[in-house]
Design a protein around this motif. Structure first.
Motif, short mmCIF file in Angstrom:
data_model
loop_
_atom_site.label_atom_id
_atom_site.label_comp_id
_atom_site.label_asym_id
_atom_site.label_seq_id
_atom_site.Cartn_x
_atom_site.Cartn_y
_atom_site.Cartn_z
N THR A 161 0.81 -1.21 0.00
CA THR A 161 0.00 0.00 0.00
C THR A 161 0.85 1.27 0.00
OG1 THR A 161 -0.13 -0.06 2.43
CG2 THR A 161 -1.91 -1.14 1.20
N THR A 162 2.19 1.11 0.05
CA THR A 162 3.09 2.25 0.01
C THR A 162 4.32 1.89 -0.82
OG1 THR A 162 4.38 1.62 1.96
CG2 THR A 162 2.38 2.94 2.33
N PRO A 163 4.99 2.90 -1.39
CA PRO A 163 6.25 2.62 -2.09
C PRO A 163 7.30 2.00 -1.18
CG PRO A 163 5.41 4.78 -2.71
CD PRO A 163 4.55 4.30 -1.57
N GLU A 164 7.28 2.34 0.11
CA GLU A 164 8.26 1.79 1.04
C GLU A 164 8.13 0.28 1.16
OE1 GLU A 164 11.43 1.34 3.25
OE2 GLU A 164 10.85 3.20 2.24
N GLU A 165 6.90 -0.22 1.14
CA GLU A 165 6.70 -1.67 1.20
C GLU A 165 7.25 -2.34 -0.05
OE1 GLU A 165 2.53 -2.19 1.85
OE2 GLU A 165 2.64 -1.71 3.97
N VAL A 166 7.15 -1.67 -1.19
CA VAL A 166 7.73 -2.19 -2.42
C VAL A 166 9.25 -2.28 -2.27
CG1 VAL A 166 8.11 -1.75 -4.88
CG2 VAL A 166 5.86 -1.33 -3.86
N ARG A 167 9.85 -1.23 -1.71
CA ARG A 167 11.31 -1.23 -1.50
C ARG A 167 11.73 -2.37 -0.57
NH1 ARG A 167 10.61 4.54 -1.18
NH2 ARG A 167 11.62 5.61 -2.94
N GLN A 168 10.94 -2.60 0.48
CA GLN A 168 11.28 -3.66 1.42
C GLN A 168 11.26 -5.03 0.74
OE1 GLN A 168 8.48 -3.19 4.64
NE2 GLN A 168 9.45 -1.31 5.40
N PHE A 169 10.28 -5.26 -0.13
CA PHE A 169 10.23 -6.52 -0.87
C PHE A 169 11.48 -6.66 -1.74
CE2 PHE A 169 9.27 -9.17 -4.51
CZ PHE A 169 8.57 -10.24 -3.96
N GLY A 196 18.35 -2.86 -10.24
CA GLY A 196 18.66 -1.64 -9.48
C GLY A 196 17.54 -1.22 -8.54
N ARG A 197 17.55 0.05 -8.23
CA ARG A 197 16.58 0.57 -7.27
C ARG A 197 15.41 1.20 -8.00
NH1 ARG A 197 17.41 6.13 -6.68
NH2 ARG A 197 19.22 6.96 -7.80
N LEU A 198 14.42 1.67 -7.22
CA LEU A 198 13.25 2.31 -7.81
C LEU A 198 13.63 3.69 -8.35
CD1 LEU A 198 10.34 1.52 -5.32
CD2 LEU A 198 10.71 0.57 -7.59
N GLU A 199 13.50 3.86 -9.66
CA GLU A 199 13.75 5.15 -10.27
C GLU A 199 12.48 5.98 -10.28
OE1 GLU A 199 16.67 6.06 -10.95
OE2 GLU A 199 17.80 4.17 -10.98
N THR A 200 12.61 7.24 -10.64
CA THR A 200 11.48 8.17 -10.60
C THR A 200 10.30 7.71 -11.43
OG1 THR A 200 12.94 10.03 -10.15
CG2 THR A 200 10.76 10.54 -11.02
N PRO A 201 10.49 7.24 -12.69
CA PRO A 201 9.32 6.78 -13.46
C PRO A 201 8.55 5.65 -12.77
CG PRO A 201 11.21 7.10 -14.90
CD PRO A 201 11.72 7.20 -13.49
N ALA A 202 9.30 4.71 -12.17
CA ALA A 202 8.63 3.61 -11.47
C ALA A 202 7.87 4.12 -10.26
CB ALA A 202 9.65 2.56 -11.04
N LEU A 203 8.45 5.05 -9.54
CA LEU A 203 7.76 5.63 -8.37
C LEU A 203 6.48 6.35 -8.80
CD1 LEU A 203 10.80 6.93 -6.30
CD2 LEU A 203 9.19 5.13 -5.63
N HIS A 204 6.55 7.05 -9.92
CA HIS A 204 5.35 7.72 -10.43
C HIS A 204 4.26 6.69 -10.77
CE1 HIS A 204 7.62 11.63 -11.71
NE2 HIS A 204 7.38 11.56 -10.42
N TRP A 205 4.68 5.57 -11.40
CA TRP A 205 3.70 4.53 -11.74
C TRP A 205 3.08 3.95 -10.47
CZ3 TRP A 205 2.62 -0.51 -10.70
CH2 TRP A 205 1.77 -1.18 -11.58
N ILE A 206 3.90 3.65 -9.47
CA ILE A 206 3.40 3.09 -8.21
C ILE A 206 2.44 4.05 -7.54
CG2 ILE A 206 4.07 2.37 -5.88
CD1 ILE A 206 6.72 1.37 -7.15
N THR A 207 2.80 5.32 -7.49
CA THR A 207 1.94 6.32 -6.85
C THR A 207 0.60 6.40 -7.57
OG1 THR A 207 3.87 7.60 -6.17
CG2 THR A 207 1.74 8.74 -6.19
N GLY A 208 0.63 6.40 -8.89
CA GLY A 208 -0.61 6.46 -9.65
C GLY A 208 -1.47 5.22 -9.46
N ALA A 209 -0.82 4.04 -9.43
CA ALA A 209 -1.55 2.79 -9.25
C ALA A 209 -2.19 2.73 -7.86
CB ALA A 209 -0.62 1.60 -9.45
N LEU A 210 -1.46 3.18 -6.84
CA LEU A 210 -2.01 3.19 -5.48
C LEU A 210 -3.18 4.15 -5.38
CD1 LEU A 210 1.29 3.14 -3.37
CD2 LEU A 210 -0.32 1.25 -3.71
#
Length: 403
Positions: A161-169, A196-210
């Motif tokens: 439910t958060t980008p941080e949980e994605v990072r933890q996985f 690699g790590r979460l880049e800005t485009p991926a973070l934008h996608w995650i935020t939009g999906a959430l």
């Protein structure tokens, strides 16, 4: 499990979006609406004798049907508002049969009933919302793994439910990873994270999906060797029956592109080149049992379970449940095409294509007809190109056979 009523089929791809909580009244996207329009006659090829398929726009339908060789003409009839009077003479009402059951499809059939079409329309059950979401597929995977210990090393999708949980996985299962929106299908709502790590485009996608759906799932991306699926049918009374195998192909982005056409034995031989027959049977038995337990008394209709063969330490293994699709699938279409219209000695491909440029699909259609003329043997397709739906200068999506 045979149903006595004739059906009125309605092709509504992307129905999962309107099943998502809070999205029941959203308008489908322009590409989905165009696909629905261009491929509206697809149920001609998987429906049964006496069935109908609804078409909003009947222009060109008669010309298309008369262009089909007599030996290949399907037993399903098109039905539009102009011809809906023919249904009033049916001794029994038609059974509403959407590609995928959703609040939107139920409203659609209710509107047809108000316009004079005699229909049996199933009620919407809140259980369908749960069953359609990817959370149910993840639950079913865990149950299948309990029956197949050799699959226990597979990581089930984690719902975040958060980008941080994605990072933890990702800290536990380093990329490549695959993110999915819970209510999506056919390659839509997916994001690959190659490394690699979460880049800005991926973070934008995650935020939009959430923001849209409240959760995203994440799972390791496997070293895929082959996509395949097992197709089932549930009678709603506790019986789930295996209906056949499908072997399919996807685009680099994960969307469906083609299904192989051929006998069950031909398709099994492709898979047996990588995994033993007993492994396929064990997966089939385990998945059938879990489906029966999970939805056998709730859901009635066809469903498909996407699977794959992947490489693990230079050895092939089966992922027994990638996705659970509560709807007709292209695999079901391919099964019916193979059994009814393909010569048993022939292999082919059912392909879904999309051309963005106006007129490009039509030009390709004409070119394919000329380059690969259709040849029949014993009233079945032996070789060549055959379009399953009308293709005009306005068409963007095509469904066709090439053998």
């Amino acid at each position: 499990m045979k149903i006595s009523n004739s059906k009125l089929h309605y092709f509504n791809p992307g129905h999962e979006h309107s099943v998502c909580p809070g999205k029941a009244h959203d308008t489908p996207s322009a590409p989905v609406r165009k696909m629905r329009e261009d491929l509206s006659l697809l149920p001609l090829w998987y429906g049964a004798a006496g069935d109908y398929v609804w078409v909003d726009n009947a222009v060109g339908v008669s010309r298309f049907l008369t262009s089909i060789p007599p030996a290949l003409r399907p037993p399903v009839l098109p039905l539009s508002q102009a011809a809906s009077g023919r249904c009033t003479t049916e001794t029994k009402p038609l059974e509403a049969a959407p590609w995928g059951l959703s609040p939107q499809s139920i409203r659609f059939f209710e509107s047809l009933r108000k316009r004079g079409v005699t229909l049996i329309v199933p009620p919407w059950k809140e259980a369908y919302t749960r069953l359609t979401g990817r959370q149910t597929a993840a639950e079913c995977l865990r149950k299948v793994q309990a029956r197949l210990p050799e699959t226990s090393s597979l990581a089930a999708p984690l719902f975040c439910t958060t980008p941080e949980e994605v990072r933890q996985f990702m800290s536990v299962y380093p990329p490549p990873c695959l993110l999915k929106m819970p209510y999506s299908c056919s390659g839509r709502g997916l994001l690959r994270i190659p490394a690699g790590r979460l880049e800005t485009p991926a973070l934008h996608w995650i935020t939009g999906a959430l923001k849209k759906q409240g959760q995203v799932s994440i799972e390791p991306l496997l070293d895929k060797a082959c996509d395949f699926a097992m197709e089932f049918e549930s009678d709603g009374n506790g019986q789930v029956a295996y209906r056949g195998l499908s072997v399919f192909e996807t685009s680099p982005k994960g969307s469906f592109s083609a299904c192989l056409l051929g006998s069950e034995e031909t398709l099994r031989n492709r898979l047996r080149a990588c995994v033993p027959e007993q492994s396929l049977q064990d997966v089939r038995d385990a998945v059938t049992a879990v489906l029966t337990e999970t939805l056998g008394t709730v859901y009635r209709g066809y469903l498909g379970v996407d699977m794959l063969i992947y490489r693990r330490n230079d050895v092939f293994a089966i992922h027994p449940l990638i996705e659970l699709n509560l709807r007709y699938t292209m695999g079901v279409v391919a099964l019916q095409l193979s059994r009814r219209w393909m010569h048993p000695s022939i292999e082919g491909r059912l392909t879904i294509t999309c051309e963005s440029s106006p007129g490009a699909a039509y030009a390709s259609h004409l070119r394919m007809e000329k380059t690969y003329p259709l040849q029949l043997k014993d009233g079945k397709i032996k070789s060549g190109y055959f379009s399953l739906c009308p293709v005009t200068p306005e068409t963007h999506y095509r469904a066709c056979i090439l053998a």
